[in-house]
Each structure stands twice: as structure tokens, then as C-alpha cells.
Write a protein that holds these residues in place. Structure first.
Motif, PDB file in Angstrom:
ATOM      1  N   VAL A   1      20.835   5.811 -13.354  1.00 14.80           N
ATOM      2  CA  VAL A   1      19.842   4.900 -12.781  1.00 14.80           C
ATOM      3  C   VAL A   1      20.348   4.472 -11.411  1.00 14.80           C
ATOM      4  CG1 VAL A   1      18.691   2.672 -12.954  1.00 14.80           C
ATOM      5  CG2 VAL A   1      19.000   4.077 -15.004  1.00 14.80           C
ATOM      6  N   PHE A   2      19.469   4.555 -10.406  1.00 15.38           N
ATOM      7  CA  PHE A   2      19.814   4.198  -9.032  1.00 15.38           C
ATOM      8  C   PHE A   2      18.923   3.053  -8.568  1.00 15.38           C
ATOM      9  CE2 PHE A   2      20.909   8.622  -9.574  1.00 15.38           C
ATOM     10  CZ  PHE A   2      22.089   8.793  -8.863  1.00 15.38           C
ATOM     11  N   MET A   3      19.402   2.336  -7.579  1.00 19.71           N
ATOM     12  CA  MET A   3      18.625   1.286  -6.931  1.00 19.71           C
ATOM     13  C   MET A   3      18.744   1.451  -5.435  1.00 19.71           C
ATOM     14  SD  MET A   3      19.022  -1.757  -5.130  1.00 19.71           S
ATOM     15  CE  MET A   3      20.589  -2.492  -5.612  1.00 19.71           C
ATOM     16  N   ALA A   4      17.622   1.225  -4.727  1.00 25.50           N
ATOM     17  CA  ALA A   4      17.621   1.291  -3.262  1.00 25.50           C
ATOM     18  C   ALA A   4      16.732   0.194  -2.715  1.00 25.50           C
ATOM     19  CB  ALA A   4      17.135   2.657  -2.776  1.00 25.50           C
ATOM     20  N   GLY A   5      17.133  -0.396  -1.613  1.00 19.84           N
ATOM     21  CA  GLY A   5      16.292  -1.374  -0.940  1.00 19.84           C
ATOM     22  C   GLY A   5      15.090  -0.704  -0.316  1.00 19.84           C
ATOM     23  N   ILE A   6      13.994  -1.459  -0.211  1.00 19.33           N
ATOM     24  CA  ILE A   6      12.776  -0.947   0.415  1.00 19.33           C
ATOM     25  C   ILE A   6      12.656  -1.564   1.801  1.00 19.33           C
ATOM     26  CG2 ILE A   6      10.272  -0.750   0.263  1.00 19.33           C
ATOM     27  CD1 ILE A   6      10.507  -0.987  -2.748  1.00 19.33           C
ATOM     28  N   ASN A   7      12.622  -0.715   2.817  1.00 16.57           N
ATOM     29  CA  ASN A   7      12.506  -1.182   4.196  1.00 16.57           C
ATOM     30  C   ASN A   7      11.070  -1.633   4.494  1.00 16.57           C
ATOM     31  OD1 ASN A   7      15.237  -0.445   4.693  1.00 16.57           O
ATOM     32  ND2 ASN A   7      14.596   1.690   4.977  1.00 16.57           N
ATOM     33  N   ALA A   8      10.882  -2.298   5.622  1.00 20.82           N
ATOM     34  CA  ALA A   8       9.572  -2.822   6.005  1.00 20.82           C
ATOM     35  C   ALA A   8       8.516  -1.725   6.108  1.00 20.82           C
ATOM     36  CB  ALA A   8       9.686  -3.573   7.322  1.00 20.82           C
ATOM     37  N   ASP A   9       8.940  -0.516   6.496  1.00 26.65           N
ATOM     38  CA  ASP A   9       7.986   0.584   6.634  1.00 26.65           C
ATOM     39  C   ASP A   9       7.809   1.369   5.343  1.00 26.65           C
ATOM     40  OD1 ASP A   9      10.417   1.877   6.463  1.00 26.65           O
ATOM     41  OD2 ASP A   9      10.159   3.061   8.296  1.00 26.65           O
ATOM     42  N   GLY A  10       8.422   0.896   4.248  1.00 26.68           N
ATOM     43  CA  GLY A  10       8.292   1.543   2.958  1.00 26.68           C
ATOM     44  C   GLY A  10       9.355   2.570   2.649  1.00 26.68           C
ATOM     45  N   THR A  11      10.109   3.004   3.635  1.00 26.12           N
ATOM     46  CA  THR A  11      11.195   3.931   3.367  1.00 26.12           C
ATOM     47  C   THR A  11      12.286   3.231   2.556  1.00 26.12           C
ATOM     48  OG1 THR A  11      12.257   3.389   5.471  1.00 26.12           O
ATOM     49  CG2 THR A  11      10.727   5.277   5.444  1.00 26.12           C
ATOM     50  N   LEU A  12      13.162   4.022   1.973  1.00 23.46           N
ATOM     51  CA  LEU A  12      14.201   3.481   1.110  1.00 23.46           C
ATOM     52  C   LEU A  12      15.567   3.532   1.779  1.00 23.46           C
ATOM     53  CD1 LEU A  12      13.232   5.110  -2.332  1.00 23.46           C
ATOM     54  CD2 LEU A  12      12.396   2.977  -1.316  1.00 23.46           C
TER      55      LEU A  12
ATOM     56  N   GLY B   1       0.780  -1.229   0.000  1.00 23.34           N
ATOM     57  CA  GLY B   1       0.000   0.000   0.000  1.00 23.34           C
ATOM     58  C   GLY B   1       0.810   1.275   0.000  1.00 23.34           C
ATOM     59  N   HIS B   2       2.132   1.186  -0.084  1.00 21.01           N
ATOM     60  CA  HIS B   2       2.959   2.387  -0.167  1.00 21.01           C
ATOM     61  C   HIS B   2       2.852   2.978  -1.576  1.00 21.01           C
ATOM     62  CE1 HIS B   2       5.129  -0.146   2.929  1.00 21.01           C
ATOM     63  NE2 HIS B   2       4.740   0.912   3.618  1.00 21.01           N
ATOM     64  N   VAL B   3       2.698   4.284  -1.644  1.00 20.39           N
ATOM     65  CA  VAL B   3       2.611   4.997  -2.915  1.00 20.39           C
ATOM     66  C   VAL B   3       3.802   5.937  -3.014  1.00 20.39           C
ATOM     67  CG1 VAL B   3       1.252   6.578  -4.327  1.00 20.39           C
ATOM     68  CG2 VAL B   3       0.091   4.863  -2.904  1.00 20.39           C
ATOM     69  N   TYR B   4       4.527   5.840  -4.113  1.00 20.79           N
ATOM     70  CA  TYR B   4       5.724   6.660  -4.307  1.00 20.79           C
ATOM     71  C   TYR B   4       5.501   7.605  -5.495  1.00 20.79           C
ATOM     72  CZ  TYR B   4       7.776   2.975  -1.422  1.00 20.79           C
ATOM     73  OH  TYR B   4       8.033   2.093  -0.409  1.00 20.79           O
ATOM     74  N   ALA B   5       6.016   8.817  -5.374  1.00 16.34           N
ATOM     75  CA  ALA B   5       5.915   9.815  -6.440  1.00 16.34           C
ATOM     76  C   ALA B   5       7.237  10.533  -6.579  1.00 16.34           C
ATOM     77  CB  ALA B   5       4.800  10.820  -6.129  1.00 16.34           C
ATOM     78  N   SER B   6       7.682  10.691  -7.814  1.00 14.28           N
ATOM     79  CA  SER B   6       8.897  11.471  -8.057  1.00 14.28           C
ATOM     80  C   SER B   6       8.531  12.929  -8.299  1.00 14.28           C
ATOM     81  CB  SER B   6       9.662  10.915  -9.264  1.00 14.28           C
ATOM     82  OG  SER B   6       8.891  11.022 -10.455  1.00 14.28           O
ATOM     83  N   ASP B   7       9.413  13.816  -7.890  1.00 13.11           N
ATOM     84  CA  ASP B   7       9.303  15.244  -8.199  1.00 13.11           C
ATOM     85  C   ASP B   7      10.633  15.632  -8.827  1.00 13.11           C
ATOM     86  OD1 ASP B   7       9.380  18.060  -8.189  1.00 13.11           O
ATOM     87  OD2 ASP B   7       8.043  18.181  -6.451  1.00 13.11           O
ATOM     88  N   ARG B   8      10.646  15.673 -10.143  1.00 14.45           N
ATOM     89  CA  ARG B   8      11.892  15.925 -10.879  1.00 14.45           C
ATOM     90  C   ARG B   8      12.486  17.278 -10.522  1.00 14.45           C
ATOM     91  NH1 ARG B   8      10.825  16.874 -16.971  1.00 14.45           N
ATOM     92  NH2 ARG B   8      10.023  18.762 -15.982  1.00 14.45           N
TER      93      ARG B   8
ATOM     94  N   GLY C   1      11.608  -6.363  -4.690  1.00 14.70           N
ATOM     95  CA  GLY C   1      11.769  -5.745  -3.381  1.00 14.70           C
ATOM     96  C   GLY C   1      12.693  -4.548  -3.348  1.00 14.70           C
ATOM     97  N   LYS C   2      13.003  -3.981  -4.503  1.00 12.30           N
ATOM     98  CA  LYS C   2      13.892  -2.818  -4.577  1.00 12.30           C
ATOM     99  C   LYS C   2      13.253  -1.740  -5.432  1.00 12.30           C
ATOM    100  CE  LYS C   2      18.006  -5.816  -4.398  1.00 12.30           C
ATOM    101  NZ  LYS C   2      17.219  -7.099  -4.434  1.00 12.30           N
ATOM    102  N   MET C   3      13.605  -0.492  -5.133  1.00 11.02           N
ATOM    103  CA  MET C   3      13.136   0.645  -5.906  1.00 11.02           C
ATOM    104  C   MET C   3      14.220   1.054  -6.899  1.00 11.02           C
ATOM    105  SD  MET C   3      10.818   2.936  -6.608  1.00 11.02           S
ATOM    106  CE  MET C   3       9.702   3.103  -5.200  1.00 11.02           C
ATOM    107  N   TYR C   4      13.850   1.137  -8.161  1.00 15.83           N
ATOM    108  CA  TYR C   4      14.758   1.617  -9.207  1.00 15.83           C
ATOM    109  C   TYR C   4      14.303   3.005  -9.614  1.00 15.83           C
ATOM    110  CZ  TYR C   4      16.658  -3.086  -9.445  1.00 15.83           C
ATOM    111  OH  TYR C   4      17.280  -4.276  -9.135  1.00 15.83           O
ATOM    112  N   MET C   5      15.261   3.924  -9.734  1.00 15.37           N
ATOM    113  CA  MET C   5      14.961   5.329  -9.983  1.00 15.37           C
ATOM    114  C   MET C   5      15.859   5.857 -11.096  1.00 15.37           C
ATOM    115  SD  MET C   5      14.862   6.285  -5.907  1.00 15.37           S
ATOM    116  CE  MET C   5      16.216   5.115  -5.592  1.00 15.37           C
TER     117      MET C   5
END
Length: 412
Positions: free
Chosen positions: A152-163, A98-105, A142-146
Motif C-alpha cells: 500500500v502506497f500513499m502520495a500527496g495530491i498537488n494543486a493540479d491533481g498530479t501526485l 474534478g480530477h479523475v484517476y484510473a489504475s491500470d494494473r 488530501g492524499k491518494m492511497y494506492m
């Protein structure tokens, strides 16, 4: 040569190419023979075209309750604000939790939203990444690609949805130019696909990675051109049943009110989609001739034409296939596209969410899904749309980066 007479609301642009004659081309004419007769195959003859073009930006109004109430959706659906005061939200990504992510360029941030009480409105917002000019977002394994312009970056997604701390995978994508808005996704083959737009409206690109869809390993290695001749395919994805890749490509500007139509392409490996020489249903671009001794007809023969086209200058942005269970069954495996809206047209088009109706895995038509963002007799708007994503609860979310709103469409 391009001549512009600027007025407050519109610009009349006359483009003339050639020395011998001036031929008036109607941009409403869909007859390929008409175009072929006046655009020679080689540069041994002059090419001449006169085309009317416009600049018209509708005024911006706030996303007031009154304006939002004017939005139209099919019977049984309701559109509301999921979040506001979001700055300039662009691409959206959602997690199963249910986490929603939005980029702001512009701000160079990725935001995370949560609707903790399930009332359809986000009540928790935090910044989870700081990356200059970040735009494309995609969750894989289970990772966020940005994606930013060249990185291009990659970050792990924590249990609470933070990166976790972003790690750079790619640092040398081509320069952005006119189209710096990189998007990315992972296919059924577990490979990373990256859309790299053209640096210009229409021109031969010196860098073979511009105007393409690239494919790489998940760690960014082994990057290659997957398909080319794609001017700016921001929205793309794989049909859930067929696993075929589809993408919406932006048409060329300054060919008139009704050219070039936006393209829905089935994107195949090693295919060439024609830009900048061939567009639409196989038409010749009078402003750019194929290199060397190659004729337009020869280039057309190796061009893959679109499966469907859409109103020119609508500016398709993100695209997502509907795989949720909230909407009626008829919507399942159809696609939704955010149409940002025109600027290069005498009267505005786009400014809506369109549905791509698929039958037996193939697109058959576009239907309006959310409309009403233009007001005051089309002289103003209160939303230019960018991101679109399916929420974990089955609703559809889409973003507007002019009033800083993320909208939610639910079936009642």
C-alpha cells in the motif's frame, strides 16, 4: 476429482467427491433441506456430488458508436464515452476538483483525466504514478492511497491533481494467488480498510489475512483482520446515512450455472461470512468440510449470511454510493455496482451496472442501470466493467478494461 472435456466455446466439468455413490444435484434447487440430506455433517460418511459447469467467454467486439448506442439506461439518463484509448483501466477515484484517476494494473500506472471545458469528455490525460500491479485507489485527507498486490502506497495530491512521490506504507500483504486485486477505502472512523481476496476458488487458507477485510491506521500500522470468510470483496463502502459498511462478495465457481450467487453483505467487525464452507443462504459447500470436529451445522451457526444475493457468476467489482446532486432524489444514497460478467456459465450474465436500492438504510433489491454490453445474441460483448465512481459534477463514471473505455452516465 475434476474432469474437463474442452470445446471451443464451453467446457463441461464433472466434479465427483466420495467413493460410495453419485448423487446428481440440481444447481437450481434452493431448498437447504435437499442439500443437507446429501451432504453429511462429518467425514464419517461419503460425500458425493455431480455438477455441470461451463466455461464460456463471449467474443470481444469494439466499443464502436453503433454498439455504444445500444446501451440501455433508465429514462432521462444518457451514457457516453468519457475517455477511450485508456489501456486497461480498472479502479476509479475522483476528487472534489474534478480530477479523475484510473489504475491500470497490467501497465503498473495511475492515470489522471480532466474535462477542462465541461463537455462531458476528458481532454487532458497524464500518468501520475508508476507502481507495479497497482489496483486499488482511494482519496483520503488530501492524499491518494494506492494498493498493489502486497503493498500500500500513499502520495500527496498537488494543486493540479498530479501526485507526489509515492511512499510505501505496507509491504507485507498476503500473496495474491487467484485474487490479487486489492482494494482499499477509509471509513468514518478514519481507519484504512483493505480487501484481501482468497488465493483459491475454495480452500482452507493457511494465511489468516486471506479472504478477509483488514483494518489499519492511516499510516498502515496496527493491521488486524476486521472480518473474515469473504472470498473476494472488491467493492465495499459505507452508507452515507447510517455509516454501516456494505460489500459485494464473489461467489464460489464450479458449483453450476446458478450457484454460488453473489452476496451483498453488511460487514461487521469480527463477523465470519462462511467461505469456504458455507455460502449463499446457508448452503454447505460439498468440496470443503470444516476443519477438525466442527460440523457444517456448527459452522453455519457462526456464519453471517448475506442481506441480498445476485445472479451467480456476475462478478461484482467496484461499488460506490451515490452522493451527488445531478441524479433524481430517489437515487441518492443508493449504491452502484460494476458487474464484470461471467465466464463460468453456459450463457453470460453480468456485463452491466446494477443499482442497489436502499430503503431506510437497508438494501431491498437490485435494479438494472446500464445494460446492453452483450451483443450478437449473447455470443459477444464490448465491455467487462470494473471501476465505478461519482464525478464531481454528479455524473457516474465506470471503466471497461477490455476496450479501454471510461463511460459517463448523466441525467439530462
Amino acid at each position: 476429482m475434476k474432469t474437463l472435456h474442452h470445446y471451443r466455446k464451453s467446457v463441461l466439468t464433472v466434479i465427483a467427491v466420495g467413493l460410495l455413490a453419485t448423487i446428481s444435484i440440481s444447481c437450481d434447487d434452493d431448498d437447504d433441506d435437499f442439500w443437507d440430506a446429501f451432504i453429511p455433517e462429518t467425514d464419517k460418511e461419503a460425500t458425493s456430488a455431480q455438477i455441470q459447469g461451463y466455461v464460456f467467454y463471449p467474443a470481444l467486439q469494439p466499443a464502436s458508436d453503433e454498439n455504444v448506442a445500444r446501451l440501455k439506461v433508465p429514462s432521462g439518463f444518457k451514457v457516453t464515452k468519457f475517455a477511450e484509448g485508456m489501456g486497461k483501466p480498472r479502479i476509479l477515484a475522483t476528487s472534489e476538483k474534478g480530477h479523475v484517476y484510473a489504475s491500470d494494473r497490467e501497465a503498473g500506472i495511475v492515470m489522471m483525466l480532466m474535462d477542462t471545458n465541461g463537455d462531458g469528455v476528458a481532454d487532458d490525460k497524464k500518468t501520475v504514478a508508476n507502481i507495479k500491479q497497482v489496483h486499488g485507489l482511494y482519496i483520503h485527507d488530501g492524499k491518494m492511497y494506492m494498493a498493489a498486490v502486497k503493498e500500500v502506497f500513499m502520495a500527496g495530491i498537488n494543486a493540479d491533481g498530479t501526485l507526489g512521490q509515492p511512499r510505501m506504507l505496507i509491504s507485507d500483504l498476503p500473496d495474491g494467488g487467484q485474487h490479487p486485486n486489492r482494494t482499499l477505502a477509509f471509513g468514518p472512523d478514519k481507519k484504512m480498510y483493505i480487501s484481501v481476496g482468497s488465493t483459491c476458488n475454495a480452500c482452507p487458507e493457511p494465511n489468516p489475512e486471506n479472504a478477509t477485510l483488514l483494518r489499519a491506521e492511516a499510516d498502515g500500522s496496527n493491521r488486524k483482520v476486521f472480518a473474515k470468510g469473504l472470498r473476494n470483496t472488491i467493492g465495499f463502502g459505507w452508507h452515507p446515512e447510517t455509516a454501516e459498511l456494505w460489500g459485494m462478495d464473489h461467489g464460489i465457481d464450479w458449483l453450476g450455472d446458478d450457484e454460488q450467487k453473489e452476496e451483498l453483505n453488511q460487514i461487521k467487525q469480527n463477523a465470519d461470512y462462511g467461505w469456504p464452507y458455507i455460502y449463499g443462504e446457508g448452503k454447505y459447500n460439498p468440496g470443503d468440510r470444516p476443519k477438525g470436529d466442527t460440523t457444517y451445522q456448527q459452522y453455519l451457526q457462526k456464519t453471517t449470511l448475506p442481506s441480498l444475493t445476485y445472479q451467480a457468476h456476475s462478478a461484482p467489482m467496484a461499488m460506490t454510493f451515490y452522493t451527488g446532486s445531478q441524479f433524481p432524489q430517489d437515487y441518492r444514497n443508493d449504491a452502484f455496482v460494476a458487474m464484470r460478467g461471467s465466464w463460468n456459465r453456459s450463457s453470460p450474465v453480468g456485463y452491466k451496472i446494477a443499482r442497489v436500492h436502499f430503503e431506510n438504510g437497508k438494501p431491498v433489491r437490485f435494479d438494472d442501470f446500464v445494460t446492453g454490453f452483450t451483443v450478437d445474441n449473447n455470443k459477444a460483448h464490448f465491455g467487462r466493467l470494473v471501476g465505478v465512481a461519482v464525478h464531481s459534477d454528479g455524473s457516474l463514471l465506470f471503466s471497461d478494461d477490455t476496450n479501454g473505455v471510461i463511460y459517463r452516465v448523466a441525467y439530462q
